[in-house]
Design a protein around this motif. Structure first.
Motif, short mmCIF file in Angstrom:
data_model
loop_
_atom_site.label_atom_id
_atom_site.label_comp_id
_atom_site.label_asym_id
_atom_site.label_seq_id
_atom_site.Cartn_x
_atom_site.Cartn_y
_atom_site.Cartn_z
N VAL A 75 0.87 -1.17 0.00
CA VAL A 75 0.00 0.00 0.00
C VAL A 75 0.92 1.22 0.00
O VAL A 75 1.77 1.36 0.88
N LEU A 76 0.77 2.07 -1.01
CA LEU A 76 1.59 3.27 -1.16
C LEU A 76 0.69 4.49 -1.05
O LEU A 76 -0.28 4.63 -1.79
N VAL A 77 1.02 5.36 -0.10
CA VAL A 77 0.23 6.58 0.12
C VAL A 77 1.07 7.79 -0.24
O VAL A 77 2.21 7.92 0.23
N VAL A 78 0.53 8.65 -1.08
CA VAL A 78 1.20 9.90 -1.43
C VAL A 78 0.42 11.03 -0.77
O VAL A 78 -0.79 11.16 -0.98
N TRP A 79 1.10 11.83 0.04
CA TRP A 79 0.45 12.88 0.81
C TRP A 79 1.41 14.04 1.05
O TRP A 79 2.53 14.04 0.58
N LEU A 106 4.00 2.13 2.56
CA LEU A 106 5.05 3.09 2.23
C LEU A 106 4.38 4.42 1.92
O LEU A 106 3.34 4.45 1.27
N ALA A 107 5.00 5.50 2.40
CA ALA A 107 4.45 6.83 2.13
C ALA A 107 5.45 7.66 1.34
O ALA A 107 6.66 7.49 1.47
N VAL A 108 4.91 8.53 0.51
CA VAL A 108 5.70 9.55 -0.17
C VAL A 108 5.12 10.89 0.26
O VAL A 108 3.94 11.16 0.04
N ASP A 109 5.93 11.68 0.94
CA ASP A 109 5.52 13.01 1.39
C ASP A 109 5.97 13.99 0.30
O ASP A 109 7.16 14.27 0.17
N THR A 110 5.03 14.46 -0.49
CA THR A 110 5.37 15.22 -1.69
C THR A 110 5.34 16.72 -1.48
O THR A 110 4.62 17.23 -0.61
N GLN A 111 6.16 17.40 -2.24
CA GLN A 111 6.25 18.85 -2.28
C GLN A 111 6.67 19.47 -0.96
O GLN A 111 6.28 20.59 -0.63
N GLU A 112 7.47 18.71 -0.21
CA GLU A 112 8.11 19.26 0.99
C GLU A 112 9.33 18.41 1.33
O GLU A 112 9.48 17.30 0.83
N ASP A 113 10.20 18.94 2.16
CA ASP A 113 11.47 18.28 2.43
C ASP A 113 11.36 17.22 3.53
O ASP A 113 10.31 17.04 4.14
N ALA A 114 12.49 16.55 3.78
CA ALA A 114 12.53 15.46 4.75
C ALA A 114 12.18 15.94 6.15
O ALA A 114 11.52 15.23 6.92
N GLU A 115 12.60 17.14 6.51
CA GLU A 115 12.31 17.68 7.85
C GLU A 115 10.80 17.83 8.06
O GLU A 115 10.28 17.49 9.12
N ALA A 116 10.10 18.34 7.06
CA ALA A 116 8.64 18.49 7.16
C ALA A 116 7.98 17.11 7.27
O ALA A 116 7.02 16.93 8.03
N ALA A 117 8.50 16.13 6.51
CA ALA A 117 7.95 14.78 6.58
C ALA A 117 8.17 14.17 7.97
O ALA A 117 7.26 13.55 8.53
N ALA A 132 10.73 11.49 1.26
CA ALA A 132 10.46 12.89 0.95
C ALA A 132 10.55 13.09 -0.56
O ALA A 132 11.43 12.55 -1.22
N ASP A 133 9.63 13.88 -1.08
CA ASP A 133 9.56 14.17 -2.52
C ASP A 133 9.44 15.68 -2.69
O ASP A 133 8.39 16.19 -3.07
N PRO A 134 10.52 16.42 -2.36
CA PRO A 134 10.41 17.88 -2.31
C PRO A 134 9.99 18.55 -3.62
O PRO A 134 9.28 19.55 -3.59
N ASP A 135 10.39 18.01 -4.74
CA ASP A 135 10.04 18.65 -6.01
C ASP A 135 8.82 18.03 -6.69
O ASP A 135 8.42 18.44 -7.77
N GLY A 136 8.23 17.01 -6.06
CA GLY A 136 7.02 16.39 -6.61
C GLY A 136 7.26 15.43 -7.76
O GLY A 136 6.30 14.97 -8.39
N ARG A 137 8.50 15.09 -8.04
CA ARG A 137 8.79 14.20 -9.18
C ARG A 137 8.22 12.80 -8.99
O ARG A 137 7.71 12.21 -9.94
#
Length: 182
Positions: A75-79, A106-117, A132-137
């Motif tokens: 289960v992959l959650v993007v948030w 597994l989670a992908v925290d998009t459009q923010e950095d590792a610290e925010a995640a 962390a997915d800071p640039d949303g790629r």
């Protein structure tokens, strides 16, 4: 002159109707046999494309991803922490992980950095691998259109189901059942 215009209009409508009927037979089939597109679709896997997502876990600093879980449904959650709808999914995810301890999440925290995640995980009490997915790629590569988006992946990591918006427990169970059967 009006009768000539009327005749041209009738002829045009008739030609359009015949053309649409021919196109429908080509696309759908004539009832005697499946259309060529249907035959090709049957050769494809029952589930969707493989989803390959990997990166550095914000908590452990180690590389993780869908492939890290072997041949299990995932289960992959993007948030994102700034997404109000994403915070609505926290409690259902906690309940889901408690009941399905053997199911990788597994989670992908998009459009923010590792610290925010990291902060989001600490604030919510979630203990799941998060990239962390800071640039949303990663989100863009997965085709995310809305947050949160939950992907239910088969044991060979093909997309079995996708849910856009907060997934409640029933939706999480149903998605896992589809992924497990695919």
């Amino acid at each position: 002159m009006p009768s000539l215009r009327f005749g041209a209009l009738v002829f045009g409508a008739l030609a359009l109707g015949v053309g649409a009927g021919a196109a429908a037979i080509l696309l759908v089939g004539d009832g005697g046999s499946p259309a060529p597109a249907t035959r090709r679709a049957q050769a494809q896997p029952a589930s969707g494309p493989r989803l390959r997502v990997s990166g550095v876990d914000v908590a452990s600093g180690e590389t993780t991803g869908v492939g890290s879980f072997g041949a299990k449904p995932v289960v992959l959650v993007v948030w994102a922490s700034w997404c109000r709808a994403c915070t609505a999914q926290v409690e259902p995810l906690k309940a889901f992980t408690a009941k399905h301890e053997d199911t990788p999440l597994l989670a992908v925290d998009t459009q923010e950095d590792a610290e925010a995640a990291q902060s989001f995980l600490a604030r919510t009490g979630l203990d799941i691998p998060t990239i962390a997915d800071p640039d949303g790629r990663l989100a863009a590569k997965a085709g995310v259109r809305e947050l949160p988006t939950t992907f239910f992946l088969t044991s060979d990591h093909r997309v079995a189901s996708v849910w856009e918006g907060p997934a409640q427990p029933g939706r999480l169970r149903a998605g896992l059942a589809l992924a497990s059967s695919g």
